[in-house]
Design a protein around this motif. Structure first.
Motif, PDB file in Angstrom:
ATOM      1  N   ASN A 248      -2.405  -2.928 -42.469  1.00 24.47           N
ATOM      2  CA  ASN A 248      -3.015  -2.459 -41.216  1.00 24.47           C
ATOM      3  C   ASN A 248      -4.410  -1.854 -41.403  1.00 24.47           C
ATOM      4  O   ASN A 248      -4.838  -1.009 -40.615  1.00 24.47           O
ATOM      5  CB  ASN A 248      -2.102  -1.448 -40.521  1.00 24.47           C
ATOM      6  CG  ASN A 248      -0.743  -2.037 -40.163  1.00 24.47           C
ATOM      7  OD1 ASN A 248      -0.648  -3.215 -39.833  1.00 24.47           O
ATOM      8  ND2 ASN A 248       0.299  -1.245 -40.239  1.00 24.47           N
TER       9      ASN A 248
ATOM     10  N   PHE B  65       3.649 -11.017 -35.836  1.00 29.21           N
ATOM     11  CA  PHE B  65       3.788 -10.864 -37.286  1.00 29.21           C
ATOM     12  C   PHE B  65       2.425 -10.528 -37.874  1.00 29.21           C
ATOM     13  O   PHE B  65       1.441 -11.220 -37.626  1.00 29.21           O
ATOM     14  CB  PHE B  65       4.318 -12.162 -37.905  1.00 29.21           C
ATOM     15  CG  PHE B  65       4.586 -12.064 -39.383  1.00 29.21           C
ATOM     16  CD1 PHE B  65       5.544 -11.192 -39.877  1.00 29.21           C
ATOM     17  CD2 PHE B  65       3.882 -12.850 -40.277  1.00 29.21           C
ATOM     18  CE1 PHE B  65       5.806 -11.106 -41.243  1.00 29.21           C
ATOM     19  CE2 PHE B  65       4.126 -12.777 -41.639  1.00 29.21           C
ATOM     20  CZ  PHE B  65       5.092 -11.901 -42.123  1.00 29.21           C
ATOM     21  N   ASP B  66       2.360  -9.444 -38.662  1.00 30.56           N
ATOM     22  CA  ASP B  66       1.093  -9.017 -39.247  1.00 30.56           C
ATOM     23  C   ASP B  66       1.012  -9.269 -40.748  1.00 30.56           C
ATOM     24  O   ASP B  66       0.028  -8.912 -41.392  1.00 30.56           O
ATOM     25  CB  ASP B  66       0.873  -7.512 -38.990  1.00 30.56           C
ATOM     26  CG  ASP B  66       0.558  -7.224 -37.535  1.00 30.56           C
ATOM     27  OD1 ASP B  66      -0.024  -8.099 -36.883  1.00 30.56           O
ATOM     28  OD2 ASP B  66       0.908  -6.128 -37.054  1.00 30.56           O
TER      29      ASP B  66
ATOM     30  N   GLY C  37      -3.494 -11.686 -43.294  1.00 31.34           N
ATOM     31  CA  GLY C  37      -2.569 -10.684 -42.773  1.00 31.34           C
ATOM     32  C   GLY C  37      -2.313  -9.622 -43.821  1.00 31.34           C
ATOM     33  O   GLY C  37      -2.922  -9.616 -44.899  1.00 31.34           O
ATOM     34  N   ASN C  38      -1.413  -8.710 -43.529  1.00 30.26           N
ATOM     35  CA  ASN C  38      -1.071  -7.642 -44.468  1.00 30.26           C
ATOM     36  C   ASN C  38      -0.612  -8.200 -45.805  1.00 30.26           C
ATOM     37  O   ASN C  38       0.230  -9.100 -45.861  1.00 30.26           O
ATOM     38  CB  ASN C  38       0.040  -6.756 -43.894  1.00 30.26           C
ATOM     39  CG  ASN C  38      -0.454  -5.856 -42.785  1.00 30.26           C
ATOM     40  OD1 ASN C  38      -1.621  -5.513 -42.735  1.00 30.26           O
ATOM     41  ND2 ASN C  38       0.448  -5.474 -41.883  1.00 30.26           N
TER      42      ASN C  38
ATOM     43  N   ALA D   5      -3.750 -12.624 -38.260  1.00 34.22           N
ATOM     44  CA  ALA D   5      -3.166 -11.365 -37.796  1.00 34.22           C
ATOM     45  C   ALA D   5      -4.198 -10.563 -37.013  1.00 34.22           C
ATOM     46  O   ALA D   5      -5.393 -10.624 -37.287  1.00 34.22           O
ATOM     47  CB  ALA D   5      -2.675 -10.550 -38.986  1.00 34.22           C
TER      48      ALA D   5
ATOM     49  N   ARG E  62       1.083 -14.219 -33.159  1.00 31.91           N
ATOM     50  CA  ARG E  62       0.650 -14.928 -34.378  1.00 31.91           C
ATOM     51  C   ARG E  62       0.766 -16.437 -34.177  1.00 31.91           C
ATOM     52  O   ARG E  62      -0.057 -17.206 -34.635  1.00 31.91           O
ATOM     53  CB  ARG E  62       1.489 -14.469 -35.561  1.00 31.91           C
ATOM     54  CG  ARG E  62       0.927 -14.850 -36.925  1.00 31.91           C
ATOM     55  CD  ARG E  62      -0.363 -14.100 -37.203  1.00 31.91           C
ATOM     56  NE  ARG E  62      -0.931 -14.420 -38.492  1.00 31.91           N
ATOM     57  CZ  ARG E  62      -0.594 -13.838 -39.636  1.00 31.91           C
ATOM     58  NH1 ARG E  62       0.330 -12.894 -39.640  1.00 31.91           N
ATOM     59  NH2 ARG E  62      -1.186 -14.180 -40.750  1.00 31.91           N
TER      60      ARG E  62
END
Length: 221
Positions: A60, A186-187, A97-98, A165, A170
């Motif tokens: 994040n 979804f991250d 993404g993460n 993300a 997503r």
């Protein structure tokens, strides 16, 4: 051909070779990037130098503002407290993404931020058996009965819906038999093998807005 003409040709050829060497040196010097570690980049010894740094995206830490993406990366095999902030203006892969591995190439600014001109993301492939997974239509049919409960759901990625993300849904997951679709939140990192029409198995739960909040995204295998 007399000796004088031969000497002129040799001299001319030598000049051309020298010019080519200089051009190649300039081009090579401007395009090459020194590959360094997160710790080396964080130490601040490479200001205004072109470097390449690889690391995983801090959870994040990313934000997009005025089409400029900023995020931080860390070394998953080193000191997680050592991080490098990255600024990137350009198209971002849907795999971003993460915790995805980000390979960043650019110049370090005086402020310690890596101004990346190139960004490549990589995520190892992950496969999951669809046994015991609900279809999209089955999940939708259960409605509030499964809201907030951990479940598995399988389906295919709807063409043109897969994004990076931080950009809302997503992707949309489609039931190939009925055409029913489900917005997926979804991250995390998504394998670069995932694309339009890919068969996936998701783990997560249905939220109150009818979206599927995924904790894992895997290729069906």
């Amino acid at each position: 051909m007399n000796a004088k003409t031969k000497r002129r040709m040799v001299v001319a050829t030598g000049v051309i070779v020298m010019v080519l060497i200089v051009i190649l040196a300039v081009v090579g010097g401007s395009s090459s990037a020194k590959s360094i570690s997160i710790a080396e980049a964080a130490a601040g010894n490479y200001v205004d130098q072109k470097i390449q740094v690889s690391g995983n995206v801090v959870e994040n830490s990313y934000e997009t503002k005025d089409n400029v993406l900023t995020f931080s990366i860390y070394d998953p095999e080193g000191d997680a407290s050592q991080q490098v902030k990255v600024r990137y203006e350009g198209g971002v892969s849907a795999t971003f993404g993460n915790d995805v591995t980000a390979i960043c190439t650019g110049k370090m600014g005086q402020d310690g931020v890596l101004n990346a001109s190139e960004l490549v993301t990589k995520c190892p492939s992950k496969y999951e058996n669809a046994t015991d997974a609900l279809s999209v239509s089955q999940l939708i049919g259960y409605g509030t009965g499964v809201e907030g409960k951990p479940v598995k759901v399988s389906g295919t990625v709807k063409d043109g819906t897969l994004v990076a993300a931080g950009a809302g849904d997503r992707f949309a997951l489609v039931d190939p038999e009925t055409g029913d679709e489900l917005g997926v939140l979804f991250d995390g990192a998504i394998s670069e093998e995932v694309g339009d029409g890919s068969s996936l198995v998701l783990t997560g739960s249905l939220d109150k807005d009818g979206k599927f909040s995924a904790t894992e995204v895997a290729l069906e295998g």
